[in-house]
Design an enzyme around this catalytic site. Sequence first.
Site, mmCIF file in Angstrom:
data_model
loop_
_atom_site.group_PDB
_atom_site.id
_atom_site.type_symbol
_atom_site.label_atom_id
_atom_site.label_comp_id
_atom_site.label_asym_id
_atom_site.label_seq_id
_atom_site.Cartn_x
_atom_site.Cartn_y
_atom_site.Cartn_z
ATOM 1 N N HIS A 125 40.787 40.283 43.874
ATOM 2 C CA HIS A 125 41.513 39.010 43.994
ATOM 3 C C HIS A 125 40.716 38.086 44.907
ATOM 4 O O HIS A 125 39.700 37.533 44.497
ATOM 5 C CB HIS A 125 42.913 39.291 44.527
ATOM 6 N N ASP A 180 34.813 31.709 41.006
ATOM 7 C CA ASP A 180 34.299 32.378 42.193
ATOM 8 C C ASP A 180 32.886 31.963 42.583
ATOM 9 O O ASP A 180 32.383 32.404 43.599
ATOM 10 C CB ASP A 180 34.388 33.898 42.007
ATOM 11 N N HIS A 198 37.846 36.525 33.567
ATOM 12 C CA HIS A 198 39.063 36.259 34.337
ATOM 13 C C HIS A 198 40.237 36.908 33.634
ATOM 14 O O HIS A 198 40.263 36.991 32.402
ATOM 15 C CB HIS A 198 39.289 34.741 34.448
#
Length: 475
Positions: free
Chosen positions: A298, A393, A337
Amino acid sequence: MGQDLPSSKNSANSLTVVDNRTGKKYTIPITRNSIPATAFKAVSAPKSSTDRDEDETDKGLRVADKGFLNTAVIESHITYIDGEAGVLRYRGYPIEQLAEQSSFLESAYLLIYGSLPTNNQFSSFETEVLQHGIMHADAAGFFRSFRYDAHPMAILTSAFAYLGSYYSEANPSLEGQTLFTKGDKASLQNMDKQIYRLIGKATTLAAMAYRVRQGREFVTPPTGLSYTGSFLYQMDYLGHEDYRPNPVLEHALDVLFLLHADHEMNASSTTVLQAGSSLVDPYSAVSAGCASLYGPLHGGANEAVIRMLISIGSPANVPAFLESVKKREKVLSGFGHRVYKTSDPRSYIIRKVADEVFAVTGKDELLDTAMALHDAAIKDQYFVSRKLAPNVDFCGLIYRAMGFPLDFFPVLFVVPRVVGWLAHWRQMMLHPDGVKIWRPRQIYVGAEKRDYVPVDQRVPVDAPKMSPSVVPHSG
């Protein structure tokens, strides 16, 4: 033999289920393209010769959904995601429009209260949040009680729980179960006060976690700066006269905070609601969310991206790295994802922000490697067929360019996500049907009933994972 469930009679908007064990037919209503899992409790059958008592066959079907891949746990007005189309909206507003025209605190107001504020409404909200940024003097001792090398997420998770100890008026265990669920004026004022405190102090707690690691004195939140400007000030101030954070970096962080403010029913938001459903105080619920976000699947993902890029080294090494990924020898971080099956809509905004930041800080040496990895992966059928598109990210490159330590990246995720957590928590507290504690079912596959065996009659069990490990000890 047929059986209609309530409100489903003569409705085309329903699901017909035939239980082949009994021949019975069940009609289950479909509402907003969903079916109630509890409806399947009516689908029961007598125990067969292959059923165990623990299967509870006569008590109705249970719905198995490991990892909540297709289970809706709540009705929400807050955030909408279409992973196939790459869509993200806060309260109906596309994330692209908000990132271009709004600010983090304005979008925070939107997420929590449901509409964009007027000038007066925003001014009042911003003032409340910023005024609640100051911590009690005792907090300095709390932060200094951690080891010099403590991970900032461990500190922050503890700090949110610690914060709740100051505010007994925010604790339903002390003030009554209906403290936040009544919805009257006093209850709403109390709730909003805790929201101001948590958002306002999130940056202060994060900055204190940073500075205690640096061996620096803590900084009182300044006046006259924006939310993200105040945060950067608290982290960086070293006594310079009239110090102000770089406006480009301040704006970039504000955009990143806005992008990270909420993401629907992700792991940490679900954790906050799971904890909040017991009517625990909001500080404890946020602390639980912080602990959930700490995990590498996460909030730790953007840190993993940078470590991966460092390990690759240069663009020339990208092809060999991707081949290692295909052989499952290495892990590809920053692609794919759980929700998005195309590019994360936030990734395009982040690319633009990165260009603005690099114009100030200079280009990160890992950028060429990141772009080479991006370009190679999106052209490779192996990754395309698995829908491993680049996701958000890669913002770790921006954090790195701004000088944040790698292990501080998850903290930069927590600070804005506090807003999303509180939006969902507030929505649940004010649900017209009240708050029902979350209590998932399980499918028990363990031993059937067995009798206790005296110790001298037991047969040792010595199998992997079935007995405790022998742990070596140092002196």
